[in-house]
Design a protein around this motif. Structure first.
Motif, PDB file in Angstrom:
ATOM      1  N   ASN A  50      -3.394   1.522  17.153  1.00  0.00           N
ATOM      2  CA  ASN A  50      -2.237   0.751  17.642  1.00  0.00           C
ATOM      3  C   ASN A  50      -1.959  -0.527  16.855  1.00  0.00           C
ATOM      4  N   THR A  51      -2.374  -0.563  15.581  1.00  0.00           N
ATOM      5  CA  THR A  51      -2.025  -1.730  14.761  1.00  0.00           C
ATOM      6  C   THR A  51      -0.784  -1.452  13.907  1.00  0.00           C
ATOM      7  N   GLY A  52      -0.340  -0.180  13.914  1.00  0.00           N
ATOM      8  CA  GLY A  52       0.869   0.153  13.166  1.00  0.00           C
ATOM      9  C   GLY A  52       0.650   0.533  11.716  1.00  0.00           C
ATOM     10  N   VAL A  53      -0.621   0.678  11.308  1.00  0.00           N
ATOM     11  CA  VAL A  53      -0.884   1.057   9.912  1.00  0.00           C
ATOM     12  C   VAL A  53      -1.085   2.574   9.807  1.00  0.00           C
ATOM     13  N   ASP A  54      -2.205   3.079  10.338  1.00  0.00           N
ATOM     14  CA  ASP A  54      -2.442   4.530  10.343  1.00  0.00           C
ATOM     15  C   ASP A  54      -1.609   5.189  11.443  1.00  0.00           C
ATOM     16  N   PHE A  55      -1.321   6.480  11.268  1.00  0.00           N
ATOM     17  CA  PHE A  55      -0.346   7.155  12.145  1.00  0.00           C
ATOM     18  C   PHE A  55      -0.936   7.766  13.414  1.00  0.00           C
ATOM     19  N   GLY A  56      -2.131   8.385  13.289  1.00  0.00           N
ATOM     20  CA  GLY A  56      -2.748   9.028  14.446  1.00  0.00           C
ATOM     21  C   GLY A  56      -1.924  10.151  15.047  1.00  0.00           C
ATOM     22  N   ILE A  57      -1.219  10.907  14.193  1.00  0.00           N
ATOM     23  CA  ILE A  57      -0.351  11.977  14.721  1.00  0.00           C
ATOM     24  C   ILE A  57      -1.079  13.328  14.808  1.00  0.00           C
ATOM     25  N   TRP A  58      -2.317  13.401  14.279  1.00  0.00           N
ATOM     26  CA  TRP A  58      -3.079  14.648  14.382  1.00  0.00           C
ATOM     27  C   TRP A  58      -4.036  14.533  15.566  1.00  0.00           C
ATOM     28  N   LYS A  59      -3.595  15.024  16.698  1.00  0.00           N
ATOM     29  CA  LYS A  59      -4.358  14.849  17.940  1.00  0.00           C
ATOM     30  C   LYS A  59      -5.547  15.805  18.066  1.00  0.00           C
ATOM     31  N   SER A  60      -5.572  16.846  17.236  1.00  0.00           N
ATOM     32  CA  SER A  60      -6.662  17.825  17.351  1.00  0.00           C
ATOM     33  C   SER A  60      -7.929  17.369  16.619  1.00  0.00           C
ATOM     34  N   LEU A  61      -7.858  16.231  15.944  1.00  0.00           N
ATOM     35  CA  LEU A  61      -9.027  15.687  15.246  1.00  0.00           C
ATOM     36  C   LEU A  61      -9.296  14.273  15.747  1.00  0.00           C
ATOM     37  N   SER A  62     -10.521  13.799  15.529  1.00  0.00           N
ATOM     38  CA  SER A  62     -10.852  12.455  16.017  1.00  0.00           C
ATOM     39  C   SER A  62     -11.334  11.575  14.870  1.00  0.00           C
ATOM     40  N   PRO A  63     -11.125  10.250  14.969  1.00  0.00           N
ATOM     41  CA  PRO A  63     -11.564   9.325  13.917  1.00  0.00           C
ATOM     42  C   PRO A  63     -13.065   9.423  13.620  1.00  0.00           C
ATOM     43  N   ASP A  71       0.827  -1.209   0.000  1.00  0.00           N
ATOM     44  CA  ASP A  71       0.000   0.000   0.000  1.00  0.00           C
ATOM     45  C   ASP A  71       0.862   1.260   0.000  1.00  0.00           C
ATOM     46  N   PRO A  72       0.379   2.340  -0.651  1.00  0.00           N
ATOM     47  CA  PRO A  72       1.140   3.601  -0.661  1.00  0.00           C
ATOM     48  C   PRO A  72       1.428   4.174   0.734  1.00  0.00           C
ATOM     49  N   ILE A  73       0.707   3.726   1.759  1.00  0.00           N
ATOM     50  CA  ILE A  73       0.970   4.226   3.121  1.00  0.00           C
ATOM     51  C   ILE A  73       2.388   3.882   3.576  1.00  0.00           C
ATOM     52  N   GLN A  74       3.037   2.951   2.866  1.00  0.00           N
ATOM     53  CA  GLN A  74       4.426   2.619   3.209  1.00  0.00           C
ATOM     54  C   GLN A  74       5.366   3.822   3.050  1.00  0.00           C
ATOM     55  N   ILE A  75       5.010   4.772   2.190  1.00  0.00           N
ATOM     56  CA  ILE A  75       5.918   5.909   1.931  1.00  0.00           C
ATOM     57  C   ILE A  75       6.050   6.818   3.159  1.00  0.00           C
ATOM     58  N   PRO A  76       4.930   7.318   3.731  1.00  0.00           N
ATOM     59  CA  PRO A  76       5.106   8.101   4.965  1.00  0.00           C
ATOM     60  C   PRO A  76       5.705   7.287   6.121  1.00  0.00           C
ATOM     61  N   HIS A  77       5.578   5.956   6.064  1.00  0.00           N
ATOM     62  CA  HIS A  77       6.183   5.120   7.115  1.00  0.00           C
ATOM     63  C   HIS A  77       7.709   5.124   7.044  1.00  0.00           C
ATOM     64  N   LEU A  78       8.278   5.707   6.002  1.00  0.00           N
ATOM     65  CA  LEU A  78       9.743   5.835   5.924  1.00  0.00           C
ATOM     66  C   LEU A  78      10.254   6.921   6.875  1.00  0.00           C
ATOM     67  N   PHE A  79       9.357   7.728   7.431  1.00  0.00           N
ATOM     68  CA  PHE A  79       9.750   8.893   8.225  1.00  0.00           C
ATOM     69  C   PHE A  79       9.261   8.811   9.666  1.00  0.00           C
ATOM     70  N   SER A  80       9.922   9.581  10.535  1.00  0.00           N
ATOM     71  CA  SER A  80       9.506   9.597  11.944  1.00  0.00           C
ATOM     72  C   SER A  80       9.081  10.984  12.423  1.00  0.00           C
ATOM     73  N   LYS A  81       9.506  12.030  11.708  1.00  0.00           N
ATOM     74  CA  LYS A  81       9.150  13.392  12.114  1.00  0.00           C
ATOM     75  C   LYS A  81       7.747  13.747  11.605  1.00  0.00           C
ATOM     76  N   LYS A  82       6.940  14.327  12.482  1.00  0.00           N
ATOM     77  CA  LYS A  82       5.542  14.635  12.149  1.00  0.00           C
ATOM     78  C   LYS A  82       5.400  15.363  10.806  1.00  0.00           C
ATOM     79  N   GLU A  83       6.155  16.426  10.616  1.00  0.00           N
ATOM     80  CA  GLU A  83       6.005  17.228   9.387  1.00  0.00           C
ATOM     81  C   GLU A  83       6.397  16.432   8.136  1.00  0.00           C
ATOM     82  N   ASP A  84       7.441  15.613   8.254  1.00  0.00           N
ATOM     83  CA  ASP A  84       7.835  14.776   7.113  1.00  0.00           C
ATOM     84  C   ASP A  84       6.726  13.786   6.768  1.00  0.00           C
ATOM     85  N   ILE A  85       6.157  13.161   7.803  1.00  0.00           N
ATOM     86  CA  ILE A  85       5.091  12.170   7.599  1.00  0.00           C
ATOM     87  C   ILE A  85       3.887  12.818   6.917  1.00  0.00           C
ATOM     88  N   GLU A  86       3.466  13.986   7.416  1.00  0.00           N
ATOM     89  CA  GLU A  86       2.248  14.587   6.864  1.00  0.00           C
ATOM     90  C   GLU A  86       2.484  15.150   5.460  1.00  0.00           C
TER      91      GLU A  86
END
Length: 256
Positions: A181-194, A28-43
């Motif tokens: 907590n399954t390791g797929v989606d990032f959940g780094i935007w805390k100001s919004l909810s699923p 899946d294309p989600i693998q690309i942002p998974h290459l990064f650890s910094k919030k801004e790089d991921i988003e």
């Protein structure tokens, strides 16, 4: 296939478990942002990857990796610190109808979003409604193109208020906001909810949703998305978009 609501929920919940795990990332294309650890790089790379996420998934992944390389493997730093001459190397880039000129426009517009609107998360959060981010997407597009821009680039950001299902940007928002907590989606935007998310509606998820009685409308447009959203919220109001994994998996991997 007509299942009772409880049966349908059980069936889809089991499919979520099956597909919503790290193995999903491999294809899946989600693998690309998974290459990064910094919030801004991921988003940033998440947004750019989602922008070109249509067509063959292998070519999406190849071209998204190319974007990473062109941004010197530091998307945020490149966006914020590039000089005019640094943009020339982006010109040869092409994925379907998204070309180098569009890429340059997106880099410039992203810099504007971080400089004048406190970044991507802040824009989407500012206009969020209780159980919808569709107005946020509309407002984001306005801010994204409020600087001098190429008219042709505007088609690469969908507008739900013009009846678009905005599949790619809803997918991006799922990546940023959901975290189970399954390791797929990032959940780094805390100001919004699923609970505010909408399902990325495409050919696969649309066809499966129709077969399961979750969607009657024939076109995959904004009205169809509203209908699907309403029905997925009946199954899980707090995390309706987890069912994207079930619908997509059933369509792509099982030819349901």
């Amino acid at each position: 296939m007509k299942l009772k609501k409880a049966e349908l929920k059980d069936f889809l919940d089991s499919k979520v478990v099956e597909y919503n795990n790290p193995q999903f990332i491999e294809s899946d294309p989600i693998q690309i942002p998974h290459l990064f650890s910094k919030k801004e790089d991921i988003e940033i790379i998440g947004f750019l990857t989602a922008t070109i996420a249509w067509g063959n998934r292998k070519s999406i992944i190849i071209n998204a990796k190319r974007m990473v390389t062109l941004l010197d493997n530091s998307p945020y730093e490149f966006i914020m610190q590039h000089q005019e001459q640094d943009l020339k190397k982006l010109l040869p880039f092409v994925h379907r109808t998204f070309n180098g000129s569009d890429f340059i426009q997106f880099v410039t517009s992203l810099k504007h979003i971080y400089n004048y609107h406190d970044g991507l998360e802040a824009v989407f959060a500012k206009y969020a409604e209780a159980n919808s981010l569709q107005n946020s997407i509309h407002q984001f597009k306005k801010h994204f193109f409020e600087i001098t821009h190429l008219e042709r680039s505007k088609k690469h950001v969908s507008d739900p208020l013009k009846n678009s299902a905005a599949k790619r940007i809803n997918m991006f928002l799922r990546w940023m906001v959901r975290n189970d907590n399954t390791g797929v989606d990032f959940g780094i935007w805390k100001s919004l909810s699923p609970a505010q998310l909408s399902c990325p509606l495409d050919v696969h998820s649309g066809n499966v949703a129709r077969k399961l009685g979750l969607l009657k409308r024939k076109q995959n447009d904004g009205k169809a998305l509203a209908e699907l959203d309403k029905n997925l919220r009946k199954l899980d109001a707090t995390d309706p978009v987890k069912y994207d994994f079930a619908l997509f998996g059933l369509g792509v991997f099982e030819g349901f």
